[in-house]
Design a protein around this motif. Structure first.
Motif, PDB file in Angstrom:
ATOM      1  N   LYS A  45      57.908 -36.828  83.674  1.00  0.00           N
ATOM      2  CA  LYS A  45      58.940 -37.867  83.754  1.00  0.00           C
ATOM      3  C   LYS A  45      59.467 -38.350  82.402  1.00  0.00           C
ATOM      4  O   LYS A  45      60.651 -38.603  82.247  1.00  0.00           O
ATOM      5  CB  LYS A  45      58.443 -39.050  84.588  1.00  0.00           C
ATOM      6  CG  LYS A  45      57.067 -39.576  84.240  1.00  0.00           C
ATOM      7  CD  LYS A  45      56.694 -40.690  85.200  1.00  0.00           C
ATOM      8  CE  LYS A  45      55.264 -41.152  84.998  1.00  0.00           C
ATOM      9  NZ  LYS A  45      54.308 -40.171  85.555  1.00  0.00           N
ATOM     10  N   ASN A  46      58.602 -38.470  81.417  1.00  0.00           N
ATOM     11  CA  ASN A  46      59.082 -38.957  80.120  1.00  0.00           C
ATOM     12  C   ASN A  46      59.988 -37.943  79.433  1.00  0.00           C
ATOM     13  O   ASN A  46      60.874 -38.311  78.661  1.00  0.00           O
ATOM     14  CB  ASN A  46      57.914 -39.318  79.211  1.00  0.00           C
ATOM     15  CG  ASN A  46      57.229 -40.608  79.634  1.00  0.00           C
ATOM     16  OD1 ASN A  46      57.894 -41.603  79.915  1.00  0.00           O
ATOM     17  ND2 ASN A  46      55.908 -40.583  79.708  1.00  0.00           N
ATOM     18  N   CYS A  47      59.768 -36.686  79.723  1.00  0.00           N
ATOM     19  CA  CYS A  47      60.630 -35.631  79.187  1.00  0.00           C
ATOM     20  C   CYS A  47      61.948 -35.577  79.957  1.00  0.00           C
ATOM     21  O   CYS A  47      63.028 -35.543  79.375  1.00  0.00           O
ATOM     22  CB  CYS A  47      59.908 -34.284  79.260  1.00  0.00           C
ATOM     23  SG  CYS A  47      60.916 -32.876  78.736  1.00  0.00           S
ATOM     24  N   TYR A  49      63.410 -37.874  82.131  1.00  0.00           N
ATOM     25  CA  TYR A  49      64.261 -39.064  82.175  1.00  0.00           C
ATOM     26  C   TYR A  49      64.788 -39.487  80.800  1.00  0.00           C
ATOM     27  O   TYR A  49      65.564 -40.429  80.697  1.00  0.00           O
ATOM     28  CB  TYR A  49      63.519 -40.214  82.851  1.00  0.00           C
ATOM     29  CG  TYR A  49      63.324 -39.975  84.326  1.00  0.00           C
ATOM     30  CD1 TYR A  49      64.407 -39.913  85.188  1.00  0.00           C
ATOM     31  CD2 TYR A  49      62.051 -39.779  84.863  1.00  0.00           C
ATOM     32  CE1 TYR A  49      64.240 -39.669  86.544  1.00  0.00           C
ATOM     33  CE2 TYR A  49      61.869 -39.534  86.207  1.00  0.00           C
ATOM     34  CZ  TYR A  49      62.971 -39.476  87.052  1.00  0.00           C
ATOM     35  OH  TYR A  49      62.805 -39.233  88.394  1.00  0.00           O
ATOM     36  N   ALA A  50      64.400 -38.731  79.777  1.00  0.00           N
ATOM     37  CA  ALA A  50      64.969 -38.961  78.452  1.00  0.00           C
ATOM     38  C   ALA A  50      66.183 -38.075  78.202  1.00  0.00           C
ATOM     39  O   ALA A  50      66.878 -38.229  77.205  1.00  0.00           O
ATOM     40  CB  ALA A  50      63.918 -38.705  77.372  1.00  0.00           C
ATOM     41  N   SER A  52      69.604 -36.572  80.127  1.00  0.00           N
ATOM     42  CA  SER A  52      70.450 -36.716  81.319  1.00  0.00           C
ATOM     43  C   SER A  52      70.641 -35.395  82.056  1.00  0.00           C
ATOM     44  O   SER A  52      70.689 -35.367  83.293  1.00  0.00           O
ATOM     45  CB  SER A  52      71.809 -37.306  80.945  1.00  0.00           C
ATOM     46  OG  SER A  52      72.486 -36.473  80.019  1.00  0.00           O
ATOM     47  N   GLU A  55      67.447 -34.562  83.916  1.00  0.00           N
ATOM     48  CA  GLU A  55      67.337 -35.459  85.069  1.00  0.00           C
ATOM     49  C   GLU A  55      68.268 -35.011  86.185  1.00  0.00           C
ATOM     50  O   GLU A  55      67.905 -35.014  87.369  1.00  0.00           O
ATOM     51  CB  GLU A  55      67.660 -36.891  84.653  1.00  0.00           C
ATOM     52  CG  GLU A  55      67.509 -37.897  85.778  1.00  0.00           C
ATOM     53  CD  GLU A  55      67.890 -39.299  85.360  1.00  0.00           C
ATOM     54  OE1 GLU A  55      68.026 -40.146  86.271  1.00  0.00           O
ATOM     55  OE2 GLU A  55      68.062 -39.551  84.151  1.00  0.00           O
ATOM     56  N   TYR A 127      55.025 -44.238  82.123  1.00  0.00           N
ATOM     57  CA  TYR A 127      56.333 -44.117  81.489  1.00  0.00           C
ATOM     58  C   TYR A 127      56.239 -44.775  80.116  1.00  0.00           C
ATOM     59  O   TYR A 127      55.573 -45.807  79.962  1.00  0.00           O
ATOM     60  CB  TYR A 127      57.408 -44.860  82.287  1.00  0.00           C
ATOM     61  CG  TYR A 127      57.753 -44.258  83.624  1.00  0.00           C
ATOM     62  CD1 TYR A 127      58.818 -43.370  83.765  1.00  0.00           C
ATOM     63  CD2 TYR A 127      57.033 -44.604  84.763  1.00  0.00           C
ATOM     64  CE1 TYR A 127      59.154 -42.839  85.000  1.00  0.00           C
ATOM     65  CE2 TYR A 127      57.352 -44.072  86.001  1.00  0.00           C
ATOM     66  CZ  TYR A 127      58.412 -43.190  86.118  1.00  0.00           C
ATOM     67  OH  TYR A 127      58.732 -42.668  87.346  1.00  0.00           O
ATOM     68  N   THR A 128      56.898 -44.203  79.137  1.00  0.00           N
ATOM     69  CA  THR A 128      56.992 -44.912  77.861  1.00  0.00           C
ATOM     70  C   THR A 128      57.829 -46.165  78.085  1.00  0.00           C
ATOM     71  O   THR A 128      58.636 -46.227  79.010  1.00  0.00           O
ATOM     72  CB  THR A 128      57.656 -44.040  76.781  1.00  0.00           C
ATOM     73  OG1 THR A 128      59.022 -43.794  77.142  1.00  0.00           O
ATOM     74  CG2 THR A 128      56.921 -42.713  76.608  1.00  0.00           C
ATOM     75  N   ASP A 130      60.323 -47.386  76.451  1.00  0.00           N
ATOM     76  CA  ASP A 130      61.769 -47.146  76.311  1.00  0.00           C
ATOM     77  C   ASP A 130      62.354 -46.514  77.572  1.00  0.00           C
ATOM     78  O   ASP A 130      63.427 -46.916  78.046  1.00  0.00           O
ATOM     79  CB  ASP A 130      62.049 -46.242  75.103  1.00  0.00           C
ATOM     80  CG  ASP A 130      61.867 -46.974  73.779  1.00  0.00           C
ATOM     81  OD1 ASP A 130      61.805 -48.219  73.800  1.00  0.00           O
ATOM     82  OD2 ASP A 130      61.789 -46.294  72.738  1.00  0.00           O
ATOM     83  N   ILE A 131      61.648 -45.523  78.106  1.00  0.00           N
ATOM     84  CA  ILE A 131      62.115 -44.858  79.332  1.00  0.00           C
ATOM     85  C   ILE A 131      62.085 -45.835  80.499  1.00  0.00           C
ATOM     86  O   ILE A 131      63.032 -45.907  81.302  1.00  0.00           O
ATOM     87  CB  ILE A 131      61.264 -43.619  79.650  1.00  0.00           C
ATOM     88  CG1 ILE A 131      61.418 -42.568  78.546  1.00  0.00           C
ATOM     89  CG2 ILE A 131      61.630 -43.031  81.010  1.00  0.00           C
ATOM     90  CD1 ILE A 131      62.805 -42.006  78.416  1.00  0.00           C
ATOM     91  N   LEU A 135      65.401 -47.019  82.696  1.00  0.00           N
ATOM     92  CA  LEU A 135      65.507 -46.775  84.135  1.00  0.00           C
ATOM     93  C   LEU A 135      65.733 -48.075  84.903  1.00  0.00           C
ATOM     94  O   LEU A 135      66.507 -48.114  85.862  1.00  0.00           O
ATOM     95  CB  LEU A 135      64.249 -46.066  84.638  1.00  0.00           C
ATOM     96  CG  LEU A 135      64.093 -44.601  84.196  1.00  0.00           C
ATOM     97  CD1 LEU A 135      62.716 -44.071  84.579  1.00  0.00           C
ATOM     98  CD2 LEU A 135      65.190 -43.734  84.820  1.00  0.00           C
TER      99      LEU A 135
END
Length: 284
Positions: A45-47, A49-50, A52, A55, A127-128, A130-131, A135
């Motif tokens: 997810k962190n990869c 959702y960073a 577009s 995603e 999740y980080t 920032d991410i 979101l």
């Protein structure tokens, strides 16, 4: 069969609720229950959702997996963020095409609560920040006034799922009727596409070649057409091909049993659709 769409902030309890729904329907129905989500696809997810584009690809993969699993016998639960209303509308169009009911389960939490749950996860599952913040900022909350978000079940963190109400929404409600944009039209004959391609190509070449010896205002004969058309301006091959593609797309959705009438279709259509093959460049 029915589709249950989960929605909510990251770490809002969607997966837990999806598992509760799966257990309920497996115990109380004879149907298979499939859960489709980020975990089943192995999404990092962190990869994802960073980026577009990544995603977007994941959303497409989730939608495709749902489409593969939706059938007359099974229940499908889509366990993902589903935070974009346009994407939820795409899912609504999918179930209209499949002619099956659906509902949306919205796990409503505050961003503070979701952030706290995110922090309590194992580091690999978090999740980080920032991410997570991005979101939450982009989240488009479901609205029961939108047909693609209805019926909507909003669940708070301490609520018990309304299993019977959800079951009624899936099994005692008629599926939304398909419309022209979601329903495939049957071709009128086995060789319809071949005939359509051949006839429109003949018309295209006839109009193109006629321009070599004609001037605006001349009447041009078209193969198979019952009337001549008046050439009002010159039109190049690129534009003719574009008009042909538009006409083919339209005719696939409105097939005719009589392929001999294909050339006459633009003349028979309302004036607004005379742009399909012969274009507004011509008129009978």
């Amino acid at each position: 069969m029915p589709l249950i769409v989960m929605s909510g902030y990251p770490c809002s309890g969607k997966t837990r609720r999806a598992e509760e729904l799966k257990a309920y329907f497996e115990q109380n129905t004879q149907r298979n229950v499939h859960v489709v989500g980020d975990r089943t696809l192995g999404v990092e997810k962190n990869c994802v959702y960073a980026d577009s584009q990544k995603e977007k690809n994941v959303r497409a993969a989730l939608k495709a997996e749902v489409e593969r699993k939706v059938n007359k016998d099974d229940i499908v639960i889509l366990d993902s963020l589903n935070y974009i209303k346009g994407y939820r509308y795409e899912l609504f169009c999918l179930i209209k095409h499949a002619q099956t009911p659906h509902c949306l389960v919205y796990c409503l939490t505050s961003d503070e609560q979701s952030s706290s749950w995110n922090s309590s996860r194992d580091a690999a599952e978090q999740y980080t920040q920032d991410i997570f913040d991005a979101l939450v900022l982009r989240f488009e909350a479901p609205d029961s006034r939108n047909r693609w978000d209805s019926p909507l079940f909003t669940i708070l963190k301490d609520d018990t799922l309304p299993f019977e109400a959800i079951s009624d929404a899936l099994f005692k409600r008629k599926a939304p009727p398909p419309n022209q944009s979601t329903q495939s039209q049957p071709l009128s004959s086995a060789n319809f596409l071949y005939e359509l391609d051949k006839i429109t190509q003949d018309v295209l070449m006839a109009v193109f070649n006629a321009q070599k010896t004609s001037v605006p205002g001349d009447l041009v004969s078209v193969p198979g057409a019952t009337e001549k058309i008046e050439l009002t301006r010159s039109i190049n091959m690129a534009e003719l091909r574009k008009l042909r593609r538009q006409f083919i797309s339209y005719t696939k959705m409105h097939p005719t049993e009589n392929t001999g009438q294909i050339t006459n279709i633009p003349i028979l259509l309302p004036s607004g659709w005379c742009v399909c093959l012969l274009s507004s460049c011509f008129h009978s």
